[in-house]
Structures are given as C-alpha cells and as structure tokens.
Design a protein around this motif. Structure first.
Motif, PDB file in Angstrom:
ATOM      1  N   LEU A  72       0.279  -3.212  -5.907  1.00  0.00           N
ATOM      2  CA  LEU A  72      -0.401  -3.939  -4.842  1.00  0.00           C
ATOM      3  C   LEU A  72       0.522  -4.995  -4.238  1.00  0.00           C
ATOM      4  O   LEU A  72       1.269  -5.658  -4.958  1.00  0.00           O
ATOM      5  CB  LEU A  72      -1.659  -4.625  -5.380  1.00  0.00           C
ATOM      6  N   GLN A  73       0.432  -5.141  -2.927  1.00  0.00           N
ATOM      7  CA  GLN A  73       1.153  -6.197  -2.221  1.00  0.00           C
ATOM      8  C   GLN A  73       0.151  -7.016  -1.392  1.00  0.00           C
ATOM      9  O   GLN A  73      -0.958  -6.573  -1.142  1.00  0.00           O
ATOM     10  CB  GLN A  73       2.238  -5.622  -1.304  1.00  0.00           C
ATOM     11  N   GLU A  74       0.616  -8.205  -0.965  1.00  0.00           N
ATOM     12  CA  GLU A  74      -0.241  -9.150  -0.245  1.00  0.00           C
ATOM     13  C   GLU A  74      -1.518  -9.431  -1.035  1.00  0.00           C
ATOM     14  O   GLU A  74      -2.634  -9.371  -0.526  1.00  0.00           O
ATOM     15  CB  GLU A  74      -0.550  -8.660   1.171  1.00  0.00           C
ATOM     16  N   VAL A  75      -1.322  -9.746  -2.292  1.00  0.00           N
ATOM     17  CA  VAL A  75      -2.420 -10.112  -3.187  1.00  0.00           C
ATOM     18  C   VAL A  75      -2.602 -11.626  -3.111  1.00  0.00           C
ATOM     19  O   VAL A  75      -1.626 -12.386  -3.213  1.00  0.00           O
ATOM     20  CB  VAL A  75      -2.110  -9.691  -4.634  1.00  0.00           C
ATOM     21  N   LEU A  76      -3.836 -12.067  -2.968  1.00  0.00           N
ATOM     22  CA  LEU A  76      -4.116 -13.485  -2.766  1.00  0.00           C
ATOM     23  C   LEU A  76      -5.138 -13.994  -3.775  1.00  0.00           C
ATOM     24  O   LEU A  76      -6.050 -13.259  -4.176  1.00  0.00           O
ATOM     25  CB  LEU A  76      -4.651 -13.692  -1.340  1.00  0.00           C
ATOM     26  N   GLN A  77      -4.953 -15.247  -4.176  1.00  0.00           N
ATOM     27  CA  GLN A  77      -6.016 -15.987  -4.848  1.00  0.00           C
ATOM     28  C   GLN A  77      -6.069 -17.361  -4.207  1.00  0.00           C
ATOM     29  O   GLN A  77      -5.064 -17.890  -3.736  1.00  0.00           O
ATOM     30  CB  GLN A  77      -5.758 -16.111  -6.346  1.00  0.00           C
ATOM     31  N   ASP A  78      -7.266 -17.951  -4.169  1.00  0.00           N
ATOM     32  CA  ASP A  78      -7.424 -19.232  -3.493  1.00  0.00           C
ATOM     33  C   ASP A  78      -8.720 -19.872  -3.966  1.00  0.00           C
ATOM     34  O   ASP A  78      -9.493 -19.261  -4.716  1.00  0.00           O
ATOM     35  CB  ASP A  78      -7.436 -19.033  -1.972  1.00  0.00           C
ATOM     36  N   GLU A  79      -8.975 -21.084  -3.514  1.00  0.00           N
ATOM     37  CA  GLU A  79     -10.251 -21.728  -3.797  1.00  0.00           C
ATOM     38  C   GLU A  79     -11.371 -20.818  -3.295  1.00  0.00           C
ATOM     39  O   GLU A  79     -11.401 -20.437  -2.117  1.00  0.00           O
ATOM     40  CB  GLU A  79     -10.335 -23.073  -3.092  1.00  0.00           C
ATOM     41  N   GLY A  80     -12.263 -20.443  -4.176  1.00  0.00           N
ATOM     42  CA  GLY A  80     -13.378 -19.590  -3.782  1.00  0.00           C
ATOM     43  C   GLY A  80     -13.032 -18.120  -3.691  1.00  0.00           C
ATOM     44  O   GLY A  80     -13.904 -17.303  -3.394  1.00  0.00           O
ATOM     45  N   LEU A  81     -11.767 -17.774  -3.922  1.00  0.00           N
ATOM     46  CA  LEU A  81     -11.354 -16.371  -3.889  1.00  0.00           C
ATOM     47  C   LEU A  81     -10.661 -16.033  -5.205  1.00  0.00           C
ATOM     48  O   LEU A  81      -9.494 -16.383  -5.410  1.00  0.00           O
ATOM     49  CB  LEU A  81     -10.402 -16.091  -2.719  1.00  0.00           C
ATOM     50  N   PRO A  82     -11.337 -15.352  -6.131  1.00  0.00           N
ATOM     51  CA  PRO A  82     -10.679 -14.932  -7.370  1.00  0.00           C
ATOM     52  C   PRO A  82      -9.486 -14.044  -7.047  1.00  0.00           C
ATOM     53  O   PRO A  82      -9.467 -13.347  -6.031  1.00  0.00           O
ATOM     54  CB  PRO A  82     -11.774 -14.155  -8.109  1.00  0.00           C
ATOM     55  N   ASN A  83      -8.488 -14.084  -7.915  1.00  0.00           N
ATOM     56  CA  ASN A  83      -7.299 -13.260  -7.709  1.00  0.00           C
ATOM     57  C   ASN A  83      -7.710 -11.821  -7.416  1.00  0.00           C
ATOM     58  O   ASN A  83      -8.461 -11.207  -8.168  1.00  0.00           O
ATOM     59  CB  ASN A  83      -6.410 -13.318  -8.958  1.00  0.00           C
ATOM     60  N   GLN A  84      -7.228 -11.301  -6.290  1.00  0.00           N
ATOM     61  CA  GLN A  84      -7.671  -9.975  -5.843  1.00  0.00           C
ATOM     62  C   GLN A  84      -7.264  -8.877  -6.815  1.00  0.00           C
ATOM     63  O   GLN A  84      -8.011  -7.918  -7.022  1.00  0.00           O
ATOM     64  CB  GLN A  84      -7.117  -9.694  -4.448  1.00  0.00           C
ATOM     65  N   ALA A  85      -6.084  -8.994  -7.428  1.00  0.00           N
ATOM     66  CA  ALA A  85      -5.652  -7.988  -8.400  1.00  0.00           C
ATOM     67  C   ALA A  85      -6.534  -8.036  -9.637  1.00  0.00           C
ATOM     68  O   ALA A  85      -6.925  -6.992 -10.183  1.00  0.00           O
ATOM     69  CB  ALA A  85      -4.191  -8.221  -8.784  1.00  0.00           C
ATOM     70  N   GLN A  86      -6.857  -9.233 -10.082  1.00  0.00           N
ATOM     71  CA  GLN A  86      -7.728  -9.376 -11.240  1.00  0.00           C
ATOM     72  C   GLN A  86      -9.113  -8.791 -10.953  1.00  0.00           C
ATOM     73  O   GLN A  86      -9.703  -8.123 -11.804  1.00  0.00           O
ATOM     74  CB  GLN A  86      -7.858 -10.840 -11.632  1.00  0.00           C
ATOM     75  N   ALA A  87      -9.628  -9.047  -9.746  1.00  0.00           N
ATOM     76  CA  ALA A  87     -10.947  -8.529  -9.386  1.00  0.00           C
ATOM     77  C   ALA A  87     -10.959  -7.008  -9.386  1.00  0.00           C
ATOM     78  O   ALA A  87     -11.896  -6.382  -9.908  1.00  0.00           O
ATOM     79  CB  ALA A  87     -11.355  -9.066  -8.010  1.00  0.00           C
ATOM     80  N   LEU A  88      -9.922  -6.392  -8.813  1.00  0.00           N
ATOM     81  CA  LEU A  88      -9.851  -4.933  -8.792  1.00  0.00           C
ATOM     82  C   LEU A  88      -9.700  -4.382 -10.209  1.00  0.00           C
ATOM     83  O   LEU A  88     -10.358  -3.408 -10.582  1.00  0.00           O
ATOM     84  CB  LEU A  88      -8.688  -4.477  -7.915  1.00  0.00           C
ATOM     85  N   ALA A  89      -8.819  -5.000 -10.995  1.00  0.00           N
ATOM     86  CA  ALA A  89      -8.595  -4.533 -12.363  1.00  0.00           C
ATOM     87  C   ALA A  89      -9.873  -4.620 -13.185  1.00  0.00           C
ATOM     88  O   ALA A  89     -10.180  -3.717 -13.980  1.00  0.00           O
ATOM     89  CB  ALA A  89      -7.480  -5.340 -13.016  1.00  0.00           C
ATOM     90  N   SER A  90     -10.617  -5.701 -13.004  1.00  0.00           N
ATOM     91  CA  SER A  90     -11.852  -5.879 -13.764  1.00  0.00           C
ATOM     92  C   SER A  90     -12.857  -4.782 -13.453  1.00  0.00           C
ATOM     93  O   SER A  90     -13.490  -4.226 -14.355  1.00  0.00           O
ATOM     94  CB  SER A  90     -12.447  -7.253 -13.451  1.00  0.00           C
ATOM     95  N   GLN A  91     -12.984  -4.446 -12.183  1.00  0.00           N
ATOM     96  CA  GLN A  91     -13.946  -3.415 -11.796  1.00  0.00           C
ATOM     97  C   GLN A  91     -13.491  -2.016 -12.212  1.00  0.00           C
ATOM     98  O   GLN A  91     -14.327  -1.146 -12.474  1.00  0.00           O
ATOM     99  CB  GLN A  91     -14.179  -3.465 -10.281  1.00  0.00           C
ATOM    100  N   LEU A  92     -12.178  -1.807 -12.264  1.00  0.00           N
ATOM    101  CA  LEU A  92     -11.642  -0.488 -12.621  1.00  0.00           C
ATOM    102  C   LEU A  92     -11.424  -0.321 -14.119  1.00  0.00           C
ATOM    103  O   LEU A  92     -11.204   0.805 -14.587  1.00  0.00           O
ATOM    104  CB  LEU A  92     -10.320  -0.257 -11.888  1.00  0.00           C
ATOM    105  N   GLY A  93     -11.424  -1.412 -14.859  1.00  0.00           N
ATOM    106  CA  GLY A  93     -11.127  -1.334 -16.279  1.00  0.00           C
ATOM    107  C   GLY A  93      -9.642  -1.177 -16.559  1.00  0.00           C
ATOM    108  O   GLY A  93      -9.249  -0.547 -17.546  1.00  0.00           O
ATOM    109  N   TYR A  94      -8.779  -1.775 -15.707  1.00  0.00           N
ATOM    110  CA  TYR A  94      -7.327  -1.673 -15.836  1.00  0.00           C
ATOM    111  C   TYR A  94      -6.741  -2.986 -16.358  1.00  0.00           C
ATOM    112  O   TYR A  94      -7.380  -4.042 -16.297  1.00  0.00           O
ATOM    113  CB  TYR A  94      -6.680  -1.358 -14.475  1.00  0.00           C
ATOM    114  N   HIS A  95      -5.521  -2.900 -16.834  1.00  0.00           N
ATOM    115  CA  HIS A  95      -4.740  -4.077 -17.169  1.00  0.00           C
ATOM    116  C   HIS A  95      -4.012  -4.523 -15.892  1.00  0.00           C
ATOM    117  O   HIS A  95      -3.698  -3.704 -15.028  1.00  0.00           O
ATOM    118  CB  HIS A  95      -3.742  -3.749 -18.276  1.00  0.00           C
TER     119      HIS A  95
END
Length: 282
Positions: A72-95
């Motif tokens: 993944l590229q252009e991955v963002l985390q910010d106030e009120g925005l959980p890390n996008q890679a973490q969010a995707l990984a959590s939903q997919l069951g990935y590391h």
C-alpha cells in the motif's frame, strides 16, 4: 463361529482398512509448496473522497482475492483517522507494517505499508534520498509455504521529470534489498511514478521481472488501455504501479488491474487502479 462374532470381526476389518486408506491418502497428498504467490499493490489515495465507502470497496475485493501480500502507498493516519493500513489489516485478518518519515509521536503520519497473511519474522524501513522528498521504502520477511520471502514497498519521486531522483531512490532500494534479504526470494512493488521501462530502472530490470509486462506478452503494456492511473479522476493514462519479481526465483503467471470500475453509486476505490500479480516459484 457365531453370527454376531463374524459380524463384529467384519466391522473391525473394515475399520482397519478405512484407517489405513485415510493415512495413506494423507501421506501421499501433494504438498502445497508449489502453490502460487499472489501480490497486490494499491495506492490508497489517502483519505480523499469518501474514505469509509472506499475502504469498504477495497476490503471486499481484497477479501475475495485473499492475496499473500498487499503493498500500500499513500497510507495516512491522523486525528480521528485510524491508520488506514491497520484498519484494512484488522478487517482482513492480516499482519501489517507501516513505514513513514514522519516521527512516531506525530498524530498525522503518511507513508507506505505491507500487509501479509503470514506473520512477519523481520521488518524495517529506510528513508530514501534526497531527504526533502520525504520518501521511504518498507520491507518485511515472511515464511511462505516453507520458503523465505522478502517483500519491499516503494513510492518514488514524481516531480523530477529527468528521472534522476528516481534513479537515486531505486539505487537506495536495491542497497536495502542487498542488506536485508539474506537467503530470501524478493518481490518489490508499489507506485514507481514512471513506466517500468524507464532508464532509471535499468538496474532493477537487470535482476527483476516486470510482473505485468511478463504476463501480457505481445501487448503494448504502456498503452492507455493498461494505465494504472485512474483517468476518470483526471489523470493522464500511464502505467506507473508495478510488481517486480526476482527473475531467477519466480515466473509470473497472471496479472490484472483491480478497481477499474466504479461502484453502482459512482464511487471509485482510488485514483489509482490496483494491480494483482500471481507468481510461481522456480
């Protein structure tokens, strides 16, 4: 011999045969070592447009594909925005492994990520030069079906039209590979911000195959029909997202672009099309 005893012995014999057959089948079942390796790369377009809707679209497709590796590229985390890679990984069951030149204590961090189905045994990153271009390469190592695999994610410069900055950065990536791969086979992917046949990538092509081009023999893979930039969102068509596989370790089998159509409500998953590449180990 009494009838009941004869029946009992027959049942016992049948049971023993069934157990032996099951054991033999398990012993001779083909190993999964030759199963292909599926890799996806996607520029997320950070939180532009309707990210919750786009996130749902991306998760649905990635869950259907179930690739071994997601870059993944252009991955963002910010106030009120959980890390996008973490969010995707959590939903997919990935590391997941997120890398950024932004300091860890900052609320807003921007960078690249690697997601894997198998646990990562090593991981790291290296900032790419020049430092004011804010580019970083991430890497991770996994054991996949008994073989070590080293994975690298990149997002290279786009402002230097000469390609000299990208050449410097790809040199840094190759130095990182040499320092970290060990005995593992290598896959490098991401947003290169240039065609794969550009002169700045000659050192990369010396040892790595362009997975998409290798599976579209006879096609002009840099024609608009193969763009990975979403022209519907104002980009000039160009194939700039790539998966490079170690030439003496892999044979590319198939590849295709992902998210090339909007949802029924007109939402696009990203301003880039994703890329899915299937590789076979040599």
């Amino acid at each position: 011999m009494p009838l009941w005893l004869r029946f009992a012995l027959l049942c016992l014999f049948a049971s023993l045969v069934a157990c032996r057959t099951t054991t033999d089948d398990a012993r001779v079942a083909p190993a999964d070592d030759d199963a292909p390796i599926d890799v996806v790369t996607l520029n997320l377009w950070h939180d532009r447009d309707d990210w919750p809707r786009r996130q749902s679209m991306i998760v649905d497709e990635l869950r259907r594909l179930s690739p071994d590796v997601i870059l993944l590229q252009e991955v963002l985390q910010d106030e009120g925005l959980p890390n996008q890679a973490q969010a995707l990984a959590s939903q997919l069951g990935y590391h997941w492994h997120f890398v950024s030149v932004d300091a860890p204590e900052r609320a807003r961090r921007y960078g690249n990520a690697i997601l894997t189905r198998e646990p990562m045994t090593q991981r790291g990153s290296r900032a790419l030069q020049p430092s004011d271009d804010y580019r970083i390469a991430g890497w991770a190592r996994i054991e996949l079906r008994g073989r070590p695999l080293a994975i690298y994610v990149v997002h290279l410069n786009f402002t230097d039209a000469s390609g000299a900055t990208r050449a410097r950065q790809i040199g840094g990536v190759l130095d990182l590979v040499a320092a970290t791969r060990g005995d593992a086979d290598v896959v490098i992917g991401g947003d290169f911000n240039a065609r794969a046949d550009g002169p700045e990538f000659a050192p990369l092509r010396a040892s790595y195959l362009d997975g998409y081009a290798a599976t579209h023999a006879g096609d002009d893979v840099d024609a608009p029909a193969h763009t990975t930039l979403n022209h519907a969102l104002g980009h000039a068509p160009q194939r700039i997202d790539h998966v490079f596989a170690q030439a003496d370790a892999f044979v590319p089998l198939e590849s295709r672009r992902l998210f090339v159509q909007p949802a029924a409500d007109g939402t696009w998953a990203s301003d880039h099309f994703g890329l899915w590449v299937r590789l076979r180990s040599r």
